[in-house]
Design an enzyme around this catalytic site. Structure first.
Site, PDB file in Angstrom:
ATOM      1  CD  GLU A   1      -2.688  -1.298   2.426  1.00 59.92           C
ATOM      2  OE1 GLU A   1      -4.025  -1.507   2.144  1.00 59.92           O
ATOM      3  OE2 GLU A   1      -2.449  -0.693   3.323  1.00 59.92           O
TER       4      GLU A   1
ATOM      5  CB  CYS B   1       3.161   7.433   3.320  1.00 59.84           C
ATOM      6  SG  CYS B   1       3.142   6.115   4.958  1.00 59.84           S
TER       7      CYS B   1
ATOM      8  CB  CYS C   1       6.336  -5.634   8.887  1.00 56.93           C
ATOM      9  SG  CYS C   1       8.170  -5.026   9.406  1.00 56.93           S
TER      10      CYS C   1
ATOM     11  CB  CYS D   1       6.081  -3.852  16.232  1.00 61.91           C
ATOM     12  SG  CYS D   1       7.355  -2.547  15.844  1.00 61.91           S
TER      13      CYS D   1
ATOM     14  CB  CYS E   1       2.775  -3.033  13.862  1.00 56.37           C
ATOM     15  SG  CYS E   1       2.446  -2.064  11.604  1.00 56.37           S
TER      16      CYS E   1
ATOM     17  CB  CYS F   1       1.120   5.354  11.947  1.00 58.19           C
ATOM     18  SG  CYS F   1       2.213   6.954  11.076  1.00 58.19           S
TER      19      CYS F   1
HETATM   20  N1  SAH Z   1       9.780  -0.133  10.092  1.00 54.85           N
HETATM   21  C1  SAH Z   1       9.079   1.580  10.027  1.00 54.85           C
HETATM   22  C2  SAH Z   1       9.134   2.076   9.722  1.00 54.85           C
HETATM   23  C3  SAH Z   1       7.204   1.588   9.510  1.00 54.85           C
HETATM   24  S1  SAH Z   1       6.294   1.443  10.461  1.00 54.85           S
HETATM   25  C4  SAH Z   1       9.181   2.432  11.269  1.00 54.85           C
HETATM   26  O1  SAH Z   1       9.214   1.063  12.374  1.00 54.85           O
HETATM   27  O2  SAH Z   1       9.410   2.489  11.763  1.00 54.85           O
HETATM   28  C5  SAH Z   1       6.157   4.089  10.258  1.00 54.85           C
HETATM   29  C6  SAH Z   1       5.383   4.393  11.924  1.00 54.85           C
HETATM   30  O3  SAH Z   1       4.341   3.838  12.315  1.00 54.85           O
HETATM   31  C7  SAH Z   1       5.595   3.761  12.953  1.00 54.85           C
HETATM   32  O4  SAH Z   1       7.198   4.853  13.451  1.00 54.85           O
HETATM   33  C8  SAH Z   1       5.072   3.115  13.839  1.00 54.85           C
HETATM   34  O5  SAH Z   1       5.470   2.597  14.917  1.00 54.85           O
HETATM   35  C9  SAH Z   1       4.030   3.803  13.805  1.00 54.85           C
HETATM   36  N2  SAH Z   1       3.243   2.701  14.049  1.00 54.85           N
HETATM   37  C10 SAH Z   1       2.731   1.697  14.063  1.00 54.85           C
HETATM   38  N3  SAH Z   1       1.437   0.971  14.459  1.00 54.85           N
HETATM   39  C11 SAH Z   1       0.790   2.378  14.993  1.00 54.85           C
HETATM   40  C12 SAH Z   1      -0.232   2.456  14.849  1.00 54.85           C
HETATM   41  N4  SAH Z   1      -1.115   1.486  15.015  1.00 54.85           N
HETATM   42  N5  SAH Z   1      -0.179   3.703  15.523  1.00 54.85           N
HETATM   43  C13 SAH Z   1       0.479   5.136  15.549  1.00 54.85           C
HETATM   44  N6  SAH Z   1       1.285   4.590  14.758  1.00 54.85           N
HETATM   45  C14 SAH Z   1       1.718   2.640  14.775  1.00 54.85           C
END
Ligand code: SAH
Length: 356
Positions: free
Chosen positions: A96, A109, A116, A120, A123, A341
């Site tokens: 996406e 973005c 991935c 985390c 996410c 995000c």
């Molecule tokens: N892998 C990279 C980029 C992808 S995530 C990274 O970890 O930075 C992009 C951003 O969204 C990161 O800061 C991540 O921590 C955040 N993120 C992930 N899940 C989220 C959620 N449910 N709500 C808000 N931010 C989130």
């Protein structure tokens, strides 16, 4: 003519590779420059579109190479103007990309991997296993297509790019850097690296490598906690790369680049909403030249994670400000279409990629 399967990706060639091909074909080297320009500055989606290239060269290129552009499978528009694109890759997998409009900016973005591997807990992309890295041209195409989409929809060109889509860009280091080279170089899209931000979960070795490679774009680190036990409970990577190593690499980054790091930080109820959490972040920011983006949590339907109360966000802001650390609260965009995000993993995509 060579078999379809033996053809090479035309966009996999560097400028020097292209010159060599034209040399071998006894064609003048300015033709290689023209082809390069069609590919990277004009972003053609087929070899036939290269209008000033003689027919016999077009044929030869077609016989030996392919261009496989991405295609938009599904476009969703949010009530706030944000647009989410489901992007089909040449092998049918889907990632996406998101266009985020504001008064002054059009931001793209983009994704760097299909799925991935970092897991985390908060996410949505983590629910998809990592399938593969994106090629430089697949990353470039996301940027170019959003640039075109911005002009068509809002009458404005792309101004900023963030690597905050699906995947971990530093686990696809070479391809991401190659894509950024094409995005920034004058014979490509010519976008300034200062307008590009790469967001990473925080891989110390790769952060040092970025600094060594002298990159000119901005770095953001998804911190979410400055306390090891708290960070590890949400982000498994923190066991392999604890804060002390992360800090060491950020120190190194700053020494070499003299550019501040942006910490991305979500505040969750009962997880990192304590005074200890605030103090730890302030301490870290005092050691590492940095600024903080407090980002709103976008629900992925897991009760364990809930956005902390507004007053906690205020306490964070106050404490950081008091220590002279710049802090911004970032409101989510495109929540109603799951484009914010951490929400990139729509049901469609989960099924399509699982079937593969
Ligand atoms: N892998 C990279 C980029 C992808 S995530 C990274 O970890 O930075 C992009 C951003 O969204 C990161 O800061 C991540 O921590 C955040 N993120 C992930 N899940 C989220 C959620 N449910 N709500 C808000 N931010 C989130």
């Amino acid at each position: 003519m060579i078999k379809e399967t033996l053809k090479k990706n035309l966009r996999g060639l560097s400028k020097a590779d292209l010159q060599t091909v034209f040399n071998d074909w006894d064609e003048p080297s300015f033709r290689a420059d023209q082809v390069y320009d069609w590919i990277w500055a004009k972003g053609v989606h087929s070899i036939e579109e290269m209008r000033n290239i003689p027919k016999q060269i077009i044929k030869r290129l077609n016989d030996n190479f392919f261009i496989k552009p991405i295609a938009f499978e599904n476009i969703q528009k949010s009530s706030d103007g944000t647009i989410k694109n489901a992007v089909r890759l040449h092998d049918g997998l889907i990632v996406e990309s998101v266009l985020i409009p504001t008064d002054k900016r059009i931001t793209a973005c983009v994704s760097s991997q299909v799925g991935c591997s970092l897991n985390c807990a908060f996410c949505a992309t983590a629910k998809l296993k990592r399938m593969r890295n994106l090629n430089p041209d697949e990353i470039f195409d996301q940027v170019l297509s959003i640039h075109k989409q911005g002009i068509e929809t809002f009458g404005r060109p792309l101004t900023n790019i963030v690597f905050m889509g699906m995947g971990e860009p530093l686990m696809n280091y070479n391809n991401v850097l190659k894509a950024i080279e094409k995005i920034t170089e004058p014979s490509g899209l010519g976008i300034s690296p200062r307008r590009i931000t790469l967001s990473t979960v925080g891989l110390p070795k790769m952060i040092k490598r970025l600094a060594d490679d002298g990159v000119k774009f901005n770095l953001a680190v998804s911190l979410h906690s400055a306390r090891d036990n708290v960070r590890s409970s949400m982000m498994p990577i923190n066991d392999a790369a604890p804060l002390i190593e992360l800090e060491d690499s950020l120190d190194y980054w700053y020494k070499l680049t003299k550019r501040k790091i942006t910490f991305e930080y979500v505040i969750w109820k009962g997880i990192n909403d304590d005074i200890e959490d605030i103090n730890a972040l302030v301490r870290l920011c005092k050691r590492i030249p940095s600024k903080v983006n407090l980002i709103e949590y976008n629900s992925i339907g897991d009760d364990k994670f809930q956005q902390a109360d507004e007053e906690i966000t205020n306490s964070y802001q106050l404490a950081l400000n008091r220590s002279g650390i710049s802090v911004h609260v970032r409101r989510s965009r495109g929540k109603d279409i799951d484009a914010a995000c951490g929400q990139l993993a729509n049901k469609n995509m989960t099924t399509i990629n699982k079937e593969k």
